[in-house]
Design an enzyme around this catalytic site. Structure first.
Site, PDB file in Angstrom:
ATOM      1  N   PRO A   1       0.833  -1.208   0.000  1.00  0.00           N
ATOM      2  CA  PRO A   1       0.000   0.000   0.000  1.00  0.00           C
ATOM      3  C   PRO A   1       0.865   1.254   0.000  1.00  0.00           C
ATOM      4  CG  PRO A   1       0.056  -0.990   2.193  1.00  0.00           C
ATOM      5  CD  PRO A   1       0.770  -1.936   1.289  1.00  0.00           C
TER       6      PRO A   1
ATOM      7  N   SER B   1      -4.293   1.486  -0.608  1.00  0.00           N
ATOM      8  CA  SER B   1      -4.026   2.362   0.524  1.00  0.00           C
ATOM      9  C   SER B   1      -5.287   3.086   0.965  1.00  0.00           C
ATOM     10  CB  SER B   1      -2.957   3.389   0.135  1.00  0.00           C
ATOM     11  OG  SER B   1      -2.804   4.362   1.150  1.00  0.00           O
TER      12      SER B   1
ATOM     13  N   TYR C   1      -5.601   2.452   8.422  1.00  0.00           N
ATOM     14  CA  TYR C   1      -5.123   3.092   9.636  1.00  0.00           C
ATOM     15  C   TYR C   1      -6.309   3.146  10.603  1.00  0.00           C
ATOM     16  CZ  TYR C   1      -1.055   4.952   7.071  1.00  0.00           C
ATOM     17  OH  TYR C   1       0.088   5.086   6.330  1.00  0.00           O
TER      18      TYR C   1
ATOM     19  N   THR D   1      -2.328  -1.188   9.496  1.00  0.00           N
ATOM     20  CA  THR D   1      -1.018  -0.604   9.777  1.00  0.00           C
ATOM     21  C   THR D   1      -0.945  -0.260  11.259  1.00  0.00           C
ATOM     22  OG1 THR D   1      -0.739   0.252   7.535  1.00  0.00           O
ATOM     23  CG2 THR D   1       0.514   1.329   9.282  1.00  0.00           C
TER      24      THR D   1
ATOM     25  N   LYS E   1       0.420  -4.971   9.754  1.00  0.00           N
ATOM     26  CA  LYS E   1       1.598  -4.466   9.038  1.00  0.00           C
ATOM     27  C   LYS E   1       2.365  -3.513   9.947  1.00  0.00           C
ATOM     28  CE  LYS E   1       2.811  -1.984   4.763  1.00  0.00           C
ATOM     29  NZ  LYS E   1       3.534  -0.842   5.360  1.00  0.00           N
TER      30      LYS E   1
ATOM     31  N   SER F   1       7.575  -4.979   8.747  1.00  0.00           N
ATOM     32  CA  SER F   1       7.643  -3.716   8.009  1.00  0.00           C
ATOM     33  C   SER F   1       8.050  -2.586   8.936  1.00  0.00           C
ATOM     34  CB  SER F   1       6.269  -3.395   7.393  1.00  0.00           C
ATOM     35  OG  SER F   1       6.256  -2.108   6.796  1.00  0.00           O
TER      36      SER F   1
ATOM     37  N   HIS G   1       7.540   0.539   7.575  1.00  0.00           N
ATOM     38  CA  HIS G   1       6.863   1.595   6.816  1.00  0.00           C
ATOM     39  C   HIS G   1       7.787   2.165   5.743  1.00  0.00           C
ATOM     40  CE1 HIS G   1       2.910   3.740   7.488  1.00  0.00           C
ATOM     41  NE2 HIS G   1       3.402   4.443   6.483  1.00  0.00           N
TER      42      HIS G   1
ATOM     43  N   ARG H   1       9.752   5.245   6.678  1.00  0.00           N
ATOM     44  CA  ARG H   1       9.055   6.523   6.653  1.00  0.00           C
ATOM     45  C   ARG H   1       8.463   6.922   8.010  1.00  0.00           C
ATOM     46  NH1 ARG H   1       7.690   8.285   1.581  1.00  0.00           N
ATOM     47  NH2 ARG H   1       5.559   8.974   2.079  1.00  0.00           N
TER      48      ARG H   1
ATOM     49  N   ASP I   1       8.043  -6.386   3.878  1.00  0.00           N
ATOM     50  CA  ASP I   1       8.285  -5.335   2.893  1.00  0.00           C
ATOM     51  C   ASP I   1       9.448  -4.480   3.360  1.00  0.00           C
ATOM     52  OD1 ASP I   1       7.434  -3.318   4.661  1.00  0.00           O
ATOM     53  OD2 ASP I   1       5.504  -3.053   3.707  1.00  0.00           O
ATOM     54  N   GLY I   2       9.961  -3.656   2.438  1.00  0.00           N
ATOM     55  CA  GLY I   2      11.084  -2.782   2.775  1.00  0.00           C
ATOM     56  C   GLY I   2      12.380  -3.236   2.152  1.00  0.00           C
ATOM     57  N   GLY I   3      12.820  -2.541   1.109  1.00  0.00           N
ATOM     58  CA  GLY I   3      14.127  -2.811   0.513  1.00  0.00           C
ATOM     59  C   GLY I   3      14.153  -3.846  -0.581  1.00  0.00           C
TER      60      GLY I   3
ATOM     61  N   ARG J   1      14.105  -5.061  -4.077  1.00  0.00           N
ATOM     62  CA  ARG J   1      14.307  -4.377  -5.352  1.00  0.00           C
ATOM     63  C   ARG J   1      14.523  -5.321  -6.535  1.00  0.00           C
ATOM     64  NH1 ARG J   1      12.365  -1.310  -2.496  1.00  0.00           N
ATOM     65  NH2 ARG J   1      13.138   0.703  -1.753  1.00  0.00           N
TER      66      ARG J   1
ATOM     67  N   ARG K   1       7.953   1.096  -3.781  1.00  0.00           N
ATOM     68  CA  ARG K   1       8.605   2.094  -4.633  1.00  0.00           C
ATOM     69  C   ARG K   1       8.859   1.600  -6.060  1.00  0.00           C
ATOM     70  NH1 ARG K   1      10.771   3.132   0.586  1.00  0.00           N
ATOM     71  NH2 ARG K   1      10.431   5.283   1.256  1.00  0.00           N
TER      72      ARG K   1
END
Length: 329
Positions: free
Chosen positions: A61, A90, A112, A138, A202, A224, A226, A229, A257-259, A261, A281
């Protein structure tokens, strides 16, 4: 893309240590392949929280997709569907969940928890009615993180003509998303009574919270931070993964999630116990470059890399990967 909006998508909290560390955590890991495993044609399919996926990769999201491309989240949904995976919509989407659902494909919905319980239930019921298959709550945002890029750019609100469409109440008024520092585990119990949808949490990083998640009957957890962020200096998600997997002990699925690629990143996460990963991303970059086709290309490239990496690591299916096939250097 407007550079201010690009900074919003690419940036993190504080000095962006955690944002960078998420990727470096994968760079520190090395795959130890097995050979002569007769993998043949690989089978990437996964079943997570009752949802079938062509590969163990979901779209994380992320907010405000119309800032990346005029077709917004609907284009992301079309691209994800074409790639055989699920978009987690999201709560801060710039198109309503109902419109995104018309684009096709399987959707989950990110929430949220709001202080107004009646409004929270209203949003959840909208997601249910739109056909979302799971609720992703989240839990790492009692307050907003300090995002220096947005502060420097003065990016504090959406431009005219844009809104967080999933925050419209029954009167049509768009509410502001509230970060609620009073949310506790009792809110998860309440949510389970509100919706029959499977609930995933999450933002889990500590193994004790993973055990509590199991005790509270959730359908899965997502390791996660975030995307770097929220709290800068938070442990990279890949570093947190093994302890969370051990704490859960196979009772519910663990996602990450996170990183992430590339396909080898997915292999590393799966070998260390994740059942699937979420990417944010890279998908937004694909969306900005080419709309739905760009999203599909980004996801299919990741899946192709995963397939090749599985074969070279000596696995036919993601479940064939084992922790001893990853070393840290």
């Amino acid at each position: 893309m407007d550079p201010v909006h690009q900074d919003f998508f690419e940036g993190g909290a504080g000095r962006e240590r955690t944002l960078a560390a998420n990727e470096r955590a994968f760079e520190r890991r090395w795959i130890v392949p097995r050979v002569l495993r007769a993998t043949g044609e690989r089978d990437l399919r996964a079943l997570v929280a009752g949802t079938s996926l062509a590969a163990p990769v979901l779209v994380a999201p992320t907010a405000f997709h119309r800032l990346a491309h005029p077709d917004g989240e609907a284009a992301t949904a079309r691209g994800a569907a074409a790639a055989g995976t699920t978009l987690v919509v999201s709560m801060a989407a710039t198109q309503p969940v109902e419109e995104i659902a018309v684009a096709g494909g399987t959707l989950w919905f990110q929430l949220y928890p709001q202080p107004d319980l009646d409004f929270t239930e209203y949003v959840v019921k909208r997601a249910e009615s739109a056909g979302c298959r799971a609720l992703v709550v989240t839990v790492d945002s009692p307050v907003f993180g300090r995002r220096e890029r947005d502060m420097r750019n003065g990016f504090t609100d959406l431009p005219p003509g844009y809104a967080c469409e999933n925050m419209r109440d029954a009167t049509g008024r768009v509410r502001s998303i509230a970060m609620d520092a009073t949310v506790g585990w009792d809110r998860i119990t309440w949510l389970r009574g509100v919706t029959p949808l499977p609930i995933l949490l999450k933002g889990i990083l500590h193994p004790a919270d993973a055990r509590l998640a199991v005790e509270h009957g959730v359908a899965g957890v997502i390791v996660s931070n975030h995307g770097g962020r929220q709290l800068d200096g938070t442990i990279p998600t890949l570093d947190a993964l093994p302890a969370v997997v051990a704490a859960v002990d196979g009772r519910i699925p663990v996602l990450l999630d996170g990183g992430v690629r590339c396909g080898t990143d997915v292999v590393i996460a799966l070998a260390l116990g994740a059942e699937a990963v979420l990417v944010g991303r890279p998908v937004v970059r694909g969306l900005a470059a080419g709309g739905a086709a760009g999203v599909r290309e980004a996801l299919e490239r990741l899946t192709t890399e995963l397939d090749q990496a599985l074969a070279l690591a000596g696995a036919r299916r993601p479940a064939d990967l084992t922790p001893d096939q990853v070393t840290t250097r």
